[in-house]
Design a protein around this motif. Structure first.
Motif, PDB file in Angstrom:
ATOM      1  N   THR A   6      -8.379   5.660  28.808  1.00  0.00           N
ATOM      2  CA  THR A   6      -7.822   4.305  28.849  1.00  0.00           C
ATOM      3  C   THR A   6      -6.747   4.223  29.934  1.00  0.00           C
ATOM      4  OG1 THR A   6      -5.960   4.660  27.336  1.00  0.00           O
ATOM      5  CG2 THR A   6      -8.127   4.230  26.328  1.00  0.00           C
ATOM      6  N   ASP A   7      -6.140   3.048  30.043  1.00  0.00           N
ATOM      7  CA  ASP A   7      -4.995   2.915  30.948  1.00  0.00           C
ATOM      8  C   ASP A   7      -3.675   2.886  30.178  1.00  0.00           C
ATOM      9  OD1 ASP A   7      -5.041   0.405  29.784  1.00  0.00           O
ATOM     10  OD2 ASP A   7      -5.393  -0.698  31.647  1.00  0.00           O
ATOM     11  N   ILE A   8      -3.713   3.351  28.909  1.00  0.00           N
ATOM     12  CA  ILE A   8      -2.512   3.407  28.074  1.00  0.00           C
ATOM     13  C   ILE A   8      -1.784   4.728  28.343  1.00  0.00           C
ATOM     14  CG2 ILE A   8      -1.609   3.400  25.720  1.00  0.00           C
ATOM     15  CD1 ILE A   8      -4.204   1.929  24.893  1.00  0.00           C
ATOM     16  N   ALA A   9      -0.585   4.664  28.857  1.00  0.00           N
ATOM     17  CA  ALA A   9       0.167   5.877  29.186  1.00  0.00           C
ATOM     18  C   ALA A   9       0.687   6.547  27.915  1.00  0.00           C
ATOM     19  CB  ALA A   9       1.324   5.547  30.110  1.00  0.00           C
ATOM     20  N   THR A  10       0.635   7.865  27.880  1.00  0.00           N
ATOM     21  CA  THR A  10       1.296   8.618  26.814  1.00  0.00           C
ATOM     22  C   THR A  10       2.715   8.961  27.282  1.00  0.00           C
ATOM     23  OG1 THR A  10       0.425  10.724  27.680  1.00  0.00           O
ATOM     24  CG2 THR A  10      -0.867   9.606  25.968  1.00  0.00           C
ATOM     25  N   ALA A  11       3.567   9.349  26.333  1.00  0.00           N
ATOM     26  CA  ALA A  11       4.939   9.739  26.672  1.00  0.00           C
ATOM     27  C   ALA A  11       4.926  11.134  27.282  1.00  0.00           C
ATOM     28  CB  ALA A  11       5.818   9.716  25.423  1.00  0.00           C
ATOM     29  N   PRO A  12       5.435  11.310  28.486  1.00  0.00           N
ATOM     30  CA  PRO A  12       5.383  12.627  29.125  1.00  0.00           C
ATOM     31  C   PRO A  12       6.366  13.611  28.499  1.00  0.00           C
ATOM     32  CG  PRO A  12       6.613  11.091  30.497  1.00  0.00           C
ATOM     33  CD  PRO A  12       6.056  10.290  29.348  1.00  0.00           C
ATOM     34  N   ILE A  67      -8.004  -2.319  27.394  1.00  0.00           N
ATOM     35  CA  ILE A  67      -7.338  -1.012  27.428  1.00  0.00           C
ATOM     36  C   ILE A  67      -7.879  -0.147  28.576  1.00  0.00           C
ATOM     37  CG2 ILE A  67      -6.609  -0.979  25.013  1.00  0.00           C
ATOM     38  CD1 ILE A  67      -9.020   0.771  24.360  1.00  0.00           C
ATOM     39  N   GLY A  68      -8.479  -0.823  29.561  1.00  0.00           N
ATOM     40  CA  GLY A  68      -8.865  -0.117  30.782  1.00  0.00           C
ATOM     41  C   GLY A  68     -10.207   0.574  30.759  1.00  0.00           C
ATOM     42  N   ILE A  69     -11.088   0.187  29.845  1.00  0.00           N
ATOM     43  CA  ILE A  69     -12.427   0.788  29.787  1.00  0.00           C
ATOM     44  C   ILE A  69     -13.395  -0.162  30.500  1.00  0.00           C
ATOM     45  CG2 ILE A  69     -14.299   1.559  28.274  1.00  0.00           C
ATOM     46  CD1 ILE A  69     -12.125   2.103  26.141  1.00  0.00           C
ATOM     47  N   PRO A  70     -13.950   0.245  31.653  1.00  0.00           N
ATOM     48  CA  PRO A  70     -14.768  -0.683  32.432  1.00  0.00           C
ATOM     49  C   PRO A  70     -16.170  -0.914  31.885  1.00  0.00           C
ATOM     50  CG  PRO A  70     -14.616   1.428  33.554  1.00  0.00           C
ATOM     51  CD  PRO A  70     -13.697   1.500  32.371  1.00  0.00           C
ATOM     52  N   ASP A  71     -16.746   0.097  31.231  1.00  0.00           N
ATOM     53  CA  ASP A  71     -18.130  -0.018  30.762  1.00  0.00           C
ATOM     54  C   ASP A  71     -18.272   0.741  29.449  1.00  0.00           C
ATOM     55  OD1 ASP A  71     -20.870  -0.057  30.303  1.00  0.00           O
ATOM     56  OD2 ASP A  71     -21.402   0.355  32.390  1.00  0.00           O
ATOM     57  N   ILE A  72     -18.417   0.007  28.358  1.00  0.00           N
ATOM     58  CA  ILE A  72     -18.478   0.620  27.026  1.00  0.00           C
ATOM     59  C   ILE A  72     -19.706   1.513  26.863  1.00  0.00           C
ATOM     60  CG2 ILE A  72     -19.773  -1.236  25.903  1.00  0.00           C
ATOM     61  CD1 ILE A  72     -16.695   0.544  24.405  1.00  0.00           C
ATOM     62  N   MET A  73     -20.730   1.294  27.690  1.00  0.00           N
ATOM     63  CA  MET A  73     -21.946   2.091  27.586  1.00  0.00           C
ATOM     64  C   MET A  73     -21.879   3.370  28.426  1.00  0.00           C
ATOM     65  SD  MET A  73     -23.398   0.462  25.320  1.00  0.00           S
ATOM     66  CE  MET A  73     -24.828   1.547  25.219  1.00  0.00           C
ATOM     67  N   LYS A  74     -20.732   3.620  29.061  1.00  0.00           N
ATOM     68  CA  LYS A  74     -20.570   4.826  29.865  1.00  0.00           C
ATOM     69  C   LYS A  74     -19.308   5.574  29.432  1.00  0.00           C
ATOM     70  CE  LYS A  74     -23.025   3.076  33.941  1.00  0.00           C
ATOM     71  NZ  LYS A  74     -22.937   2.760  35.397  1.00  0.00           N
ATOM     72  N   PRO A  75     -19.365   6.251  28.268  1.00  0.00           N
ATOM     73  CA  PRO A  75     -18.186   6.995  27.808  1.00  0.00           C
ATOM     74  C   PRO A  75     -17.858   8.159  28.738  1.00  0.00           C
ATOM     75  CG  PRO A  75     -20.099   7.495  26.435  1.00  0.00           C
ATOM     76  CD  PRO A  75     -20.509   6.384  27.346  1.00  0.00           C
ATOM     77  N   ASP A  76     -16.584   8.524  28.778  1.00  0.00           N
ATOM     78  CA  ASP A  76     -16.163   9.671  29.580  1.00  0.00           C
ATOM     79  C   ASP A  76     -16.513  10.986  28.905  1.00  0.00           C
ATOM     80  OD1 ASP A  76     -14.600   8.397  31.860  1.00  0.00           O
ATOM     81  OD2 ASP A  76     -13.657   7.454  30.120  1.00  0.00           O
ATOM     82  N   TYR A  77     -16.608  10.938  27.583  1.00  0.00           N
ATOM     83  CA  TYR A  77     -16.988  12.114  26.791  1.00  0.00           C
ATOM     84  C   TYR A  77     -17.904  11.625  25.666  1.00  0.00           C
ATOM     85  CZ  TYR A  77     -12.434  13.520  28.815  1.00  0.00           C
ATOM     86  OH  TYR A  77     -11.384  13.752  29.651  1.00  0.00           O
ATOM     87  N   GLY A  78     -18.723  12.532  25.134  1.00  0.00           N
ATOM     88  CA  GLY A  78     -19.586  12.160  24.028  1.00  0.00           C
ATOM     89  C   GLY A  78     -20.775  11.332  24.478  1.00  0.00           C
ATOM     90  N   GLU A  79     -21.319  10.542  23.551  1.00  0.00           N
ATOM     91  CA  GLU A  79     -22.542   9.785  23.819  1.00  0.00           C
ATOM     92  C   GLU A  79     -22.366   8.321  23.415  1.00  0.00           C
ATOM     93  OE1 GLU A  79     -26.255  12.370  22.813  1.00  0.00           O
ATOM     94  OE2 GLU A  79     -24.683  12.941  21.399  1.00  0.00           O
ATOM     95  N   ALA A  80     -22.954   7.431  24.184  1.00  0.00           N
ATOM     96  CA  ALA A  80     -22.881   6.006  23.896  1.00  0.00           C
ATOM     97  C   ALA A  80     -23.747   5.655  22.694  1.00  0.00           C
ATOM     98  CB  ALA A  80     -23.339   5.203  25.109  1.00  0.00           C
ATOM     99  N   VAL A  81     -23.335   4.620  21.967  1.00  0.00           N
ATOM    100  CA  VAL A  81     -24.159   4.034  20.908  1.00  0.00           C
ATOM    101  C   VAL A  81     -24.254   2.537  21.177  1.00  0.00           C
ATOM    102  CG1 VAL A  81     -23.608   5.755  19.151  1.00  0.00           C
ATOM    103  CG2 VAL A  81     -22.170   3.708  19.372  1.00  0.00           C
TER     104      VAL A  81
END
Length: 256
Positions: free
Chosen positions: A140-146, A192-206
């Motif tokens: 996502t484009d949600i920053a975590t606390a460094p 939240i910065g996800i351009p394509d829900i059918m193209k996950p960065d990890y795992g598999e799309a449903v």
């Protein structure tokens, strides 16, 4: 299948797939293994980002048996490991023994597979389990606390549910705050910065039907994203969806 038997089958190579839905009543954990020199920074990062990185055990340097899994070996009892070198994924292996160092500190991190079981017990289908797939995960484009050398954006897991079930599912997962708890977002993935829900960065799309809403939870893969920025000389993690199964029970982490 009992947790100990599942770990034995993983160790022998008989079980080499995602652990989603396996030993469903037992707590599963994400893992991060780092040289001791990075351990304090990572623990601080986890404390500042508890929703994404809820630590349930820290194994001291050199330890290979979890206090929550009798007879376990953290080097062999996960179906697939990711090996990162200087922040770059270099290999995915089924046995991490050959990479082990006596200064390694292991972190066990809560996993959303725990609340999946509670959703199933409420009579609600979890689509990726029903379809025999790994859960879909996204950067996502949600920053975590460094903290120290660790920083980066939040990674989320996604499960679609019918619109009328979203509130109930959210309330179920909220009862497991040490397993990522309530969702961080539902609805438009672009928010939240996800351009394509059918193209996950990890795992598999449903597939997501017209009457379903994508629901997103903070995910324990977040530290793997942070490793891209921290660039530790070596870091070992679970491959997304391939968890460490403990002897603890989901109910132990359920708030009443």
């Amino acid at each position: 299948m009992e947790a100990k038997q599942l770990r034995q089958e993983i160790r022998s190579g008989a079980f080499n797939r995602t652990t989603s839905g396996a030993a469903g009543n037992n707590v599963q954990a994400n893992i991060v293994i780092l040289p001791k020199a990075y351990a304090f920074d990572f623990l601080l990062y986890a404390m500042r980002n508890k929703k994404a990185v809820p630590v349930i055990e820290v194994m001291e340097d050199g330890m290979t048996e979890s206090m929550h899994a009798a007879g376990s070996d953290i080097r062999t009892d996960i179906p697939k490991y990711n090996i990162y070198r200087d922040g770059v994924l270099s290999e995915t292996v089924t046995d991490a023994t050959g990479y082990w160092r006596p200064d390694f500190v292991t972190f066990l991190i809560g996993c959303s597979f725990t609340f999946e079981q509670a959703i199933l017990e409420a009579g609600v289908e979890v689509k990726h389990i029903a379809q025999g797939r790994n859960v879909a995960m996204y950067k996502t484009d949600i920053a975590t606390a460094p903290a120290g050398v660790f920083s980066g954006e939040l990674v989320v897991s996604m499960r679609p549910f019918k619109k009328e079930l979203v509130e109930m599912v959210s309330d179920i997962t909220a009862r497991f705050p040490n397993m990522h708890g309530r969702p961080v977002h539902y609805g438009d993935p672009g928010a939240i910065g996800i351009p394509d829900i059918m193209k996950p960065d990890y795992g598999e799309a449903v597939d997501i039907e017209d009457d379903e809403v994508p629901v997103f939870w903070a995910c324990g893969v977040t530290p793997q994203n942070a490793a891209l920025n921290a660039r530790p000389e070596i870091m070992i993690t679970h491959a997304p969806g391939h968890m460490f199964v403990t002897d603890m029970h989901n109910e132990d982490f359920k708030e009443t």
